[in-house]
Design a protein around this motif. Structure first.
Motif, short mmCIF file in Angstrom:
data_model
loop_
_atom_site.label_atom_id
_atom_site.label_comp_id
_atom_site.label_asym_id
_atom_site.label_seq_id
_atom_site.Cartn_x
_atom_site.Cartn_y
_atom_site.Cartn_z
N VAL A 1 0.96 -1.25 -0.05
CA VAL A 1 -0.04 -0.02 -0.05
C VAL A 1 1.09 1.24 0.11
O VAL A 1 1.80 1.48 0.82
CB VAL A 1 -0.73 -0.01 1.24
CG1 VAL A 1 -2.02 1.25 1.13
CG2 VAL A 1 -1.63 -1.12 1.44
N LEU A 2 0.63 2.18 -1.05
CA LEU A 2 1.23 3.48 -0.66
C LEU A 2 0.50 4.53 -0.74
O LEU A 2 -0.45 4.71 -1.56
CB LEU A 2 2.08 3.59 -2.11
CG LEU A 2 3.28 4.56 -2.18
CD1 LEU A 2 4.56 4.45 -2.96
CD2 LEU A 2 2.54 5.94 -2.88
N THR A 3 0.66 5.47 0.01
CA THR A 3 -0.14 6.61 0.43
C THR A 3 0.59 8.09 0.91
O THR A 3 1.93 7.66 0.89
CB THR A 3 -1.25 6.32 1.40
OG1 THR A 3 -2.14 7.53 1.23
CG2 THR A 3 -0.77 5.99 2.67
N SER A 4 0.19 8.89 1.40
CA SER A 4 0.78 9.93 1.87
C SER A 4 -0.06 10.49 3.25
O SER A 4 -1.40 10.13 3.44
CB SER A 4 1.12 11.24 1.15
OG SER A 4 1.44 12.15 1.78
N ASP A 5 0.66 11.32 4.20
CA ASP A 5 -0.03 11.92 5.27
C ASP A 5 -0.63 13.12 5.04
O ASP A 5 -1.50 13.58 5.90
CB ASP A 5 1.09 11.80 6.34
CG ASP A 5 2.12 12.77 6.32
OD1 ASP A 5 2.40 12.87 4.79
OD2 ASP A 5 2.96 13.14 6.92
N HIS A 6 -0.33 13.96 3.86
CA HIS A 6 -1.16 15.09 3.62
C HIS A 6 -0.26 15.66 2.35
O HIS A 6 0.64 14.86 1.86
CB HIS A 6 -0.82 16.39 4.87
CG HIS A 6 0.61 16.50 5.07
ND1 HIS A 6 1.38 17.07 4.30
CD2 HIS A 6 1.19 15.88 6.16
CE1 HIS A 6 2.42 17.09 5.03
NE2 HIS A 6 2.65 16.23 6.09
N GLY A 7 -0.90 16.66 1.77
CA GLY A 7 -0.44 17.20 0.57
C GLY A 7 0.43 18.59 0.72
O GLY A 7 0.93 18.58 1.97
N VAL A 8 0.19 19.75 0.06
CA VAL A 8 0.98 20.90 0.40
C VAL A 8 0.48 21.90 -0.55
O VAL A 8 0.05 21.77 -1.64
CB VAL A 8 2.41 20.92 0.25
CG1 VAL A 8 3.02 20.40 -1.07
CG2 VAL A 8 3.12 21.89 0.90
N GLY A 9 0.51 23.11 -0.21
CA GLY A 9 0.09 24.24 -1.16
C GLY A 9 1.14 24.90 -1.74
O GLY A 9 2.27 25.01 -1.13
N THR A 10 0.96 25.49 -2.65
CA THR A 10 1.80 26.48 -3.47
C THR A 10 2.22 27.49 -2.50
O THR A 10 1.43 28.15 -1.41
CB THR A 10 1.07 26.93 -4.80
OG1 THR A 10 0.82 25.82 -5.94
CG2 THR A 10 2.08 27.88 -5.40
N ILE A 11 3.66 27.93 -2.74
CA ILE A 11 4.26 28.84 -1.87
C ILE A 11 3.37 30.38 -2.16
O ILE A 11 3.04 30.69 -3.44
CB ILE A 11 5.66 29.32 -2.39
CG1 ILE A 11 6.39 28.09 -2.03
CG2 ILE A 11 6.02 30.53 -1.72
CD1 ILE A 11 7.99 28.32 -2.42
N PRO A 12 2.70 30.90 -1.14
CA PRO A 12 1.58 32.04 -1.41
C PRO A 12 2.41 33.17 -2.16
O PRO A 12 1.67 33.49 -3.33
CB PRO A 12 1.71 32.63 -0.22
CG PRO A 12 1.73 31.69 0.95
CD PRO A 12 2.99 30.58 0.42
N GLU A 13 3.64 33.54 -2.43
CA GLU A 13 4.00 34.49 -2.93
C GLU A 13 4.19 34.12 -4.59
O GLU A 13 4.43 34.98 -5.55
CB GLU A 13 5.71 34.83 -2.81
CG GLU A 13 5.36 35.72 -1.26
CD GLU A 13 5.35 34.63 0.01
OE1 GLU A 13 5.33 35.28 1.09
OE2 GLU A 13 5.14 33.73 -0.18
#
Length: 537
Positions: A344-356
């Motif tokens: 099984v492969l997964t992740s614990d969360h994603g991430v957002g683009t750098i605001p700037e």
């Protein structure tokens, strides 16, 4: 009347079908039948389950870089069951809450791991054999995990969980006192006294290799030719303006390299090498029972926080972790029968683009948000109500209150109304909800639902704060932790034993992993869970 069909020996039937003359009863009675070895029956359950969690690995990376992925992630995505709409269905998408959902089948509101700050730090469980870092244990974790369900079904079941991060190693297996190890910046893998008093010989043997010394002075170069990358190689906001251009060279000082290696792909190589060493040492996957190997890879998270999800560094890291997982699987399948392994492969969360670096003209514009400016006014309001000025506190995106400090509910409501009006006026804040009121609408409001999954109804959280898309609370260059889809959407891939390949597009959640594996293994889930078994066959 239906005639009964007489029983005919299978060998005779096959002979007749092939056109051979059927032997007489006399000849078959006098002639010895040749011994036929029984056909081996396929196993009813796998001998080994491998959970690979890639910290901060967004679901869209699989498609974004798909043509360049040739390793393990590509193999699992194309040859396994891929759930393309998998999400962490809770609001604070951080490492600790995310890892705690994976094998528990439950949301943070019931695991007790509701934030990183309420994670694994534990001074009462210091590291064994020295090392750098605070003590750690799962004492805040509540309930059971797949590890407990497997052990209840077969006491011979063995588990190994490893990661660079303590919470990445500890939380997938809950409170189980099994083999759990994480990385110390002196280059060793250690554990805490919660699990054992000293290191087993096989861990000490691996540490004696001083693998990190082999990476000291090594350069992280691009895996592919420069033309294969569309991202700029020097973006000033990345890494706060330091070390923004390839190659990224580790210091030759071994001690410093032990710390700095965490922001390179080489960290994952070390964790995977340690996992394979542990697999062999503990003989996982060799017995009649099913064993579990949990591996959490953290380099993507550290690189992502410092360079962002749209950087050349992240592009190269995705390619490298794909190859690293492929090498790991190749090695694993040389050591164990691949047909008896479920991955099984997964992740614990994603991430957002750098605001700037958000798209030009995005409205509302992403910001780095702070509530520091409104704290003095809150203190004045509480003082006017003759209440302890620290009776209400903000902790990033939640508002906590000591309800005992207020003589009347009206005073608490007055203070909260004042504070929430102040917070709503802060640029970058999308909404502020009283937590109890928010629980009334979780059927149609996705953000409300995810907040409801974060905390139990009895918690002393008075209000929750949701920022505008891509706005962050500052600190890291790029961040996560919101109920937005870019933070919640993660890959979910099943492959190997018991899995029928194909893409499943329905909405699923990471809490579904544990009941899915429990069904595959035929083990009983020992408590109510939030997830359901997914169709992987």
């Amino acid at each position: 009347m239906k005639r009964s069909i007489p029983w005919v020996p299978v060998a005779l039937t096959l002979a007749c079908m092939a056109g051979a003359a059927a032997p007489s009863e006399a000849s078959t009675a006098t002639r010895a039948r040749p011994a036929v070895a029984p056909r081996p029956q396929p196993p009813q359950r796998p001998s080994l389950v491998v959970l690979i969690t890639i910290d901060q690995f967004r679901a869209d990376y699989v498609d974004r870089y798909g043509a360049q992925l040739t390793g393990g992630i590509a193999r699992l995505a194309r040859g396994g069951a891929r759930f393309s709409a998998a999400h962490h269905d809770h609001a604070i998408t951080e490492t600790a809450p995310g890892h705690a959902t994976l094998l528990s089948g439950r949301f943070p509101r019931s695991t007790g791991i509701m934030m990183n700050a309420i994670g694994v730090d534990d001074e009462a469980a210091p590291l064994v054999a020295g090392g750098y870092g605070s003590g750690a244990s799962p004492t805040r974790f509540r309930g059971t995990t797949l590890v407990d369900w497997m052990t209840a079904a077969d006491k011979r079941a063995k588990t190994l969980s490893v990661s660079m991060k303590d919470r990445g190693a500890i939380l997938p297996v809950g409170r189980a006192k099994t083999d759990v190890y994480w990385y110390s910046i002196d280059g060793r893998f250690l554990t805490s006294t919660y699990y054992r008093k000293d290191l087993p010989s096989w861990v000490a043997q691996f540490n004696d290799r001083q693998m990190v010394a082999g990476f000291a002075g090594k350069a992280w170069n691009l895996l592919l030719p420069d033309s294969a990358y569309t991202e700029k190689d020097s973006v000033p906001i990345e890494m706060a303006g330091r070390n923004v251009t390839f190659p990224h060279v580790l210091t030759e000082d071994v001690m410093d390299a032990g710390a700095n290696i965490r922001i390179t792909p080489f960290m994952d190589d070390m964790v995977l090498a340690f996992a394979l060493h542990g697999l062999q040492s503990l003989k996982l996957g060799t017995g009649p029972q099913t064993d579990l190997l949990a591996v959490s890879l953290s380099a993507t998270d550290v690189i992502g926080h410092n360079y962002g999800p749209d950087s050349r560094e992240m592009h190269d890291q995705v390619l490298r972790v794909d190859r690293a997982v492929g090498t790991f699987l190749d090695s694993l399948y040389k050591l164990r029968d691949s047909s008896a392994i479920t991955v099984v492969l997964t992740s614990d969360h994603g991430v957002g683009t750098i605001p700037e670096l958000a798209p030009p003209g995005m409205q509302p514009p992403p910001r780095r948000v702070s509530l520091a400016s409104i704290v003095p006014a809150l203190r004045d309001k509480l003082r006017a109500l003759k209440v302890d000025t620290f009776a209400i506190e903000t902790d990033v995106n939640i508002v906590l209150a000591d309800r005992r400090a207020f003589r009347k509910q009206a005073d608490l409501d007055s203070a909260m109304a004042f504070l929430l009006d102040q917070i709503r006026a802060v640029p970058g804040v999308a909404r502020v909800d009283r937590f109890q009121a928010l629980l009334a609408d979780t059927a149609t409001d996705v953000i409300a639902r995810r907040w409801a999954h974060q905390f139990p109804a009895t918690v002393n959280v008075e209000a929750v704060i949701t920022l505008d898309p891509l706005s962050t609370w500052g600190g890291n260059i790029a961040s996560h932790g919101s109920p937005r889809d870019y933070d919640s959407h993660v890959p979910l891939l099943f492959a190997g034993f018991g899995v029928t390949p194909g893409v499943r597009s329905q909405f699923v959640r990471t809490v579904d992993i544990a009941p899915t594996l429990a069904q595959l293994l035929g083990v009983k889930v020992l408590e109510p869970v939030d997830g359901v078994a997914l169709p992987i066959r």
